[in-house]
Design an enzyme around this catalytic site. Structure first.
Site, PDB file in Angstrom:
ATOM      1  N   SER A   1       0.818  -1.228   0.000  1.00 27.11           N
ATOM      2  CA  SER A   1       0.000   0.000   0.000  1.00 27.11           C
ATOM      3  C   SER A   1       0.845   1.269   0.000  1.00 27.11           C
ATOM      4  CB  SER A   1      -0.922  -0.012   1.234  1.00 27.11           C
ATOM      5  OG  SER A   1      -1.869   1.016   1.169  1.00 27.11           O
TER       6      SER A   1
ATOM      7  N   CYS B   1       3.059   6.535  -7.265  1.00 25.82           N
ATOM      8  CA  CYS B   1       3.017   7.737  -8.101  1.00 25.82           C
ATOM      9  C   CYS B   1       3.891   8.857  -7.530  1.00 25.82           C
ATOM     10  CB  CYS B   1       1.580   8.232  -8.246  1.00 25.82           C
ATOM     11  SG  CYS B   1       0.496   7.075  -9.122  1.00 25.82           S
TER      12      CYS B   1
ATOM     13  N   ILE C   1     -11.300 -17.141  -9.684  1.00 28.15           N
ATOM     14  CA  ILE C   1     -10.135 -16.253  -9.690  1.00 28.15           C
ATOM     15  C   ILE C   1     -10.527 -14.919 -10.329  1.00 28.15           C
ATOM     16  CG2 ILE C   1      -7.740 -15.942 -10.419  1.00 28.15           C
ATOM     17  CD1 ILE C   1      -7.468 -18.967 -10.607  1.00 28.15           C
ATOM     18  N   TYR C   2     -10.290 -13.830  -9.616  1.00 23.83           N
ATOM     19  CA  TYR C   2     -10.555 -12.485 -10.098  1.00 23.83           C
ATOM     20  C   TYR C   2      -9.210 -11.769 -10.292  1.00 23.83           C
ATOM     21  CZ  TYR C   2     -15.525 -13.040  -8.896  1.00 23.83           C
ATOM     22  OH  TYR C   2     -16.827 -13.469  -8.829  1.00 23.83           O
TER      23      TYR C   2
END
Length: 558
Positions: free
Chosen positions: A39, A43, A281-282
């Site tokens: 996490s 950027c 599964i995603y």
């Protein structure tokens, strides 16, 4: 109790885990991350290198411990998932602390492996002076070299001029490096169109940054105190180090080995519910592909906003059933390049041409707020739209002030399938310090509306360049400059005749009616007025140069 296993702990994976817990307090959640951190704000990595973000910890939104405690998630860092057995619903994990491998079962699996930097197979590419920027470890490597090992050369080569490349250029320039950008394309930031890129290139020139376009790297050679970059044009550059920023590709190795479907764009195929070809599964984030909402053509989108939105939808569908469809992303992106902001949304001219999608385009140069209020800044705004129904296909903006809020408005219209007519209907917050009564977005809509209604006919900069490169072009064309005489003294297009717009009605007899008239002014407004005068005075073939002399001059710069 259902068990969710998530592979990857950055934007997509961490957000999926947090949302799962908020929806289901009883489930078991395990997150595997092969790196040291979860996490984190990738950027912000270029700004940590440049020192704008002083502390690395500012980029770490959560630690494995704090995230695990808050969301009751089993977070395992330095744990690389190396195989998926979808038949038995297990994964194989390598513990990078001790090298041991073990299996972990799951009920539902979520893949969020992200993307990996493209590293070309060139001689010398393994030099320890060549870096990519993708994660915290990469950034620490560059930070050590750039800040703590500042050598006598003070030179750096950035290969690739995309959004991240431009952010790296700014931050390395801030550290005092002399920078050369090597880009194989004819412009920087290829997701924007040439008139927008030209503004950025002009700013780089003003910062004394060397820009080598249409140039490729052939190989690298290490010397005692530098790395030599040998180029396709025969030149050799010597640098303290090299930043590779030539793009990324979906990290699909694990999915491919598991037999999951890979789509035509090279990403993990998912349906509208973010479910892979295996129903248990995603997948979310940079590794997946989906249909572009405008063109319907599959593509990959490497942006944090869409990844977080996908993660939320994915968690909802896992817990509540496949009820929420992901509508896709129009790839709205923005970057800071020194004091300038540049951004894009939707489809570029290059994309539209490549896929044979018909379009019209318009370039305007409005101001950020009312010009009578101090410090108003001119921007460049370009839109691409359908000649059939005026649908807004894409838009780009560059300028020093007010760019992001205009881009957000344009992105909303693009993503909702709106038209250029919708741009004129947006109700803007107006006061002289913030905008004009006719906002830049509305202004772009008015111009496009006039084009569609054939109230004037635009000519693009490259079309005029092609005409002027033709021998004896004056036999067929009449180039009319409608600016003031003072403006003409400061620069004009060779071969143009100057009749200021305010005197034009008195000069109509001087304009040949048997030729094609090409009008230009500073930015296009006076050219439009002149076009209306001529078209309503019996002249049939009249064109106005889109973006005016400002755009043409920028596009003609070497």
């Amino acid at each position: 109790m259902i068990k969710y296993v998530i592979v990857g702990g950055v934007a997509g994976g961490a957000t999926t885990a947090a949302r799962l817990r908020r929806l289901d307090e009883q489930c078991e959640i395990v997150v595997f991350e092969k790196g040291d951190y979860i996490s984190y704000a990738n950027c912000g990595l270029p700004y940590y290198i440049g020192g704008t973000i002083a502390e690395k910890n500012s980029l770490l939104l959560q630690t494995p411990v704090s995230f695990g405690n808050r969301y009751d998630v089993d977070v395992r860092v330095k744990s690389e998932v190396i195989a998926i057995d979808s038949t038995n619903k297990t994964i194989k994990v390598r513990n990078k602390f001790n090298g041991k491998e073990y299996s972990e079962n799951y009920d539902k699996l979520v893949l969020s492996p992200g993307a990996v930097p493209i590293v070309p197979n060139l001689p010398g590419i393994q030099s320890d002076r060549i870096f990519t920027i993708r994660n915290v470890a990469d950034t620490e490597n560059v930070k050590q070299r750039a800040v703590l090992s500042f050598s006598k050369l003070k030179e750096v080569v950035v290969v690739g001029a995309g959004f991240i490349g431009m952010e790296m250029v700014e931050n390395l320039h801030q550290l005092g490096y002399h920078i050369t950008i090597v880009e194989k394309s004819p412009q920087v930031m290829t997701t924007v169109d040439a008139p927008i890129a030209a503004v950025v290139q002009h700013q780089l020139k003003e910062k004394n940054i060397k820009l080598m376009l249409n140039t490729e790297v052939q190989n690298f050679e290490d010397s005692d105190d530098a790395v030599c970059v040998n180029l396709s044009n025969g030149e050799q550059l010597k640098a303290d180090f090299v930043i590779l920023s030539i793009g990324v590709k979906p990290n699909t190795e694990l999915a491919q080995a598991a037999g999951l479907k890979i789509g035509p764009a090279g990403g993990i195929w998912v349906n509208e519910f973010l479910q892979t070809s295996n129903p248990d599964i995603y997948a979310v984030g940079d590794a997946i592909e989906f249909a572009n909402p405008i063109s319907g053509i599959p593509y990959c989108c490497y942006l944090a906003g869409p990844a977080n939105r996908q993660a939320r939808i994915c968690a909802d569908n896992l817990v509540l059933g496949n009820k929420t469809a992901y509508k896709g992303s129009v790839a709205t992106a923005v970057a800071k390049v020194f004091s300038w902001t540049v951004g894009s949304t939707g489809l570029s001219e290059n994309y539209l041409r490549k896929h044979n999608i018909p379009f019209l385009t318009s370039v305007t140069h409005p101001f950020s707020h009312a010009t009578y209020y101090p410090d108003s800044k001119q921007m460049t705004l370009k839109i691409n739209f359908s000649p059939l129904n005026g649908r807004l296909l894409g838009a780009q903006v560059v300028g020093e002030e007010g760019v992001d809020k205009r881009l957000d408005l344009l992105a909303s219209v693009v993503s909702n399938g709106g038209t250029v007519f919708d741009l004129t209907d947006i109700e803007h917050a107006y006061a002289p310090p913030f905008s004009s009564a006719k906002d830049p977005v509305a202004y772009a809509g008015y111009v496009a509306e006039n084009i569609l209604a054939h109230r004037f006919f635009p000519m693009q900069w490259h079309e005029l360049q092609a005409i002027l490169a033709t021998p004896n072009w004056q036999n067929e064309y009449f180039l009319l400059d409608v600016r003031s005489a003072m403006e003409v003294k400061n620069g004009a297009i060779e071969g143009a005749v100057n009749y200021p717009v305010d005197e034009l009605r008195e000069m109509l007899d001087e304009i040949p009616s048997d030729k094609t008239i090409i009008i230009y002014c500073a930015v296009g407004l006076r050219g439009y007025i002149a076009s209306r005068i001529l078209l309503q005075s019996g002249f049939e073939k009249v064109y106005n140069l889109s973006g005016g002399y400002k755009t043409y001059q920028l596009m003609s710069e070497k």
